[in-house]
Design an enzyme around this catalytic site. Structure first.
Site: not given
Lengths: 298, 298
Positions: B204, B202, B17, B235
């Site tokens: 951010h 998960h 990722d 992002c």
């Protein structure tokens, strides 16, 4: 959530604690920043410090800055002072809210102002006799020289400053060493002895824990926090490291959680952009960069 | 603290990722990164994704990378696959742990893979019939196009994927829109219907709430988290914004709170420095920059 309060109060420290740890900027920019902050809905602004210009050149123009600020009636402006001379300057300038600092860690206090913690506490006692001031206890959650700081030591410093007349106390996480367990330990130790003392928490986001620490404090019923617009202010011990928690990140999280601060977030983000332009470097605030979660992509 | 668990499990997602959202790097660097991570004590690594090289050129060399990795026996390596073809490649490469993704928000799913959420769920059902896979539900805490996502919608997607055979589910905060109240809402809605389902979160750190969200999840009894070494990964919707929470920031906070992850923090920080060198830009991890709180100044 029943465990969260309806309101929290932010003290904006960007103009003082933030700019004090950046490269010096012109007085006019400081005035512009304070004036803009005064119209965001924030109710408390730490505006300047009255320190020796050789020690902290960034604040050499404190009198000039403060004289030029458009004071807004529903904002409480405060000044930080290191000693009696600074206190005199602050009172002559018309400040009613005064803050003084002492480090819980002796080594940090000596490196910072060349005195032991005990010596600083004596000086603060003398100041309190002239004008009651909030005492900010730096390195409350850890010292970059000594490491862990015993919460009992922090509580004993609170004992002393309260006995000497401090109406309120702030706990500073000077180099971002706090984590949720440290916050619980310090607040627990202090509350056991001073359950009704007004307290404020001042976190740095040096290691990413800023908002987790604020969440922990909120869950403990603390509702007063320092924050710095844009995340202004570096960290002298770790070049490039994040300094104070960014005001707009704090406000963004609290508002989403239904905790009002009275601050207009969009307006605050505009001021963060101004702060970034003033210091001429990218500030660490995620909400400044990405916008609030409500800002959708077209 | 009695409310905190003794252990938590981190899945390192930097190689997949993280690097998928950085400029492409050579296969040898990916191998070097995965090998170094394998010796930090982390037990789960998302190693690669088997996606179309035109869609995601960063992962075009997945087979080459995976073939060259020194597999460590007590590390579970996983691969992300978008469809049946990807699943076939992953199984041929010898992966036993497979992840698939669907967005809770229809608009995000369409922009991401040109299908409705319902169409993706049908495809995932077909995959589950071949090989049970963890389903990652992206945009579980908000969508950058649609804004808020109803936790009930997330829970209904869980209903569907569990009925189709998913052994476990992950909730992705794809663009950093989660805050503690959103975490409580999603976990509450899912738990009401699936109290015993293994879940992973998960996050951010786009808006600074990463560790506050993990703390909230910990308080809700969740002990499985994705994190990305160094905070690798940007992002796409906010240039310059922080991506995944940095593994060393998560580990640093959890360890200080007495929650073990099995990871050697010092070794992990060395790998974060390697990751920074590989991508050639300063990564957003505060613990990488400032070191752990235990690292005192001489």
């Amino acid at each position: 959530m029943e465990m969260w309060p309806a309101n929290a109060s932010i003290r904006e420290v960007g103009p003082r604690d933030g700019l004090q740890n950046e490269q010096p900027v012109p007085a006019a920019d400081k005035v512009r920043l304070i004036n803009a902050l005064s119209h965001t809905g924030v109710r408390r602004i730490e505006a300047v410090s009255f320190v020796h210009p050789k020690a902290i050149p960034q604040m050499a123009d404190a009198d000039e800055v403060w004289a030029a600020v458009d004071k807004v009636s529903d904002v409480v402006y405060s000044a930080l002072v290191p000693n009696q001379r600074g206190l005199n300057r602050a009172m002559e300038a018309g400040f009613d809210q005064i803050e003084v600092v002492v480090s819980a860690s002796d080594t940090h206090n000596r490196r910072n102002i060349n005195r032991s913690t005990a010596e600083s506490l004596d000086e603060i006692a003398a100041l309190q006799a002239v004008k009651p001031a909030e005492v900010i206890i730096a390195t409350s959650f850890g010292c970059p020289y000594e490491g862990d700081v015993d919460p009992l030591r922090v509580a004993q410093i609170v004992d002393r400053v309260v006995a000497d007349g401090a109406p309120r106390v702030a706990f500073g996480d000077t180099t971002g060493m706090a984590t949720p367990i440290r916050v619980r330990a310090v607040i627990g130790a202090v509350r056991e002895r001073h359950p009704d003392l007004p307290v404020l928490l001042h976190f740095h986001n040096t290691r990413g824990t800023g908002l987790a620490n604020i969440l922990t404090a909120i869950e403990l019923g603390i509702t007063e926090f320092d924050a710095s617009v844009g995340g202004l202010g570096g960290c002298p011990y770790a070049p490039g490291a994040t300094g104070n928690v960014a005001t707009e990140e704090v406000v963004h999280m609290l508002h989403d959680m239904g905790i009002d601060t009275g601050i207009d977030l969009d307006r605050l983000i505009e001021v963060a952009a101004m702060a970034q332009e003033i210091v001429g470097r990218e500030l660490p605030s995620g909400v400044l960069r990405a916008g609030p979660r409500s800002r959708t992509v077209a």
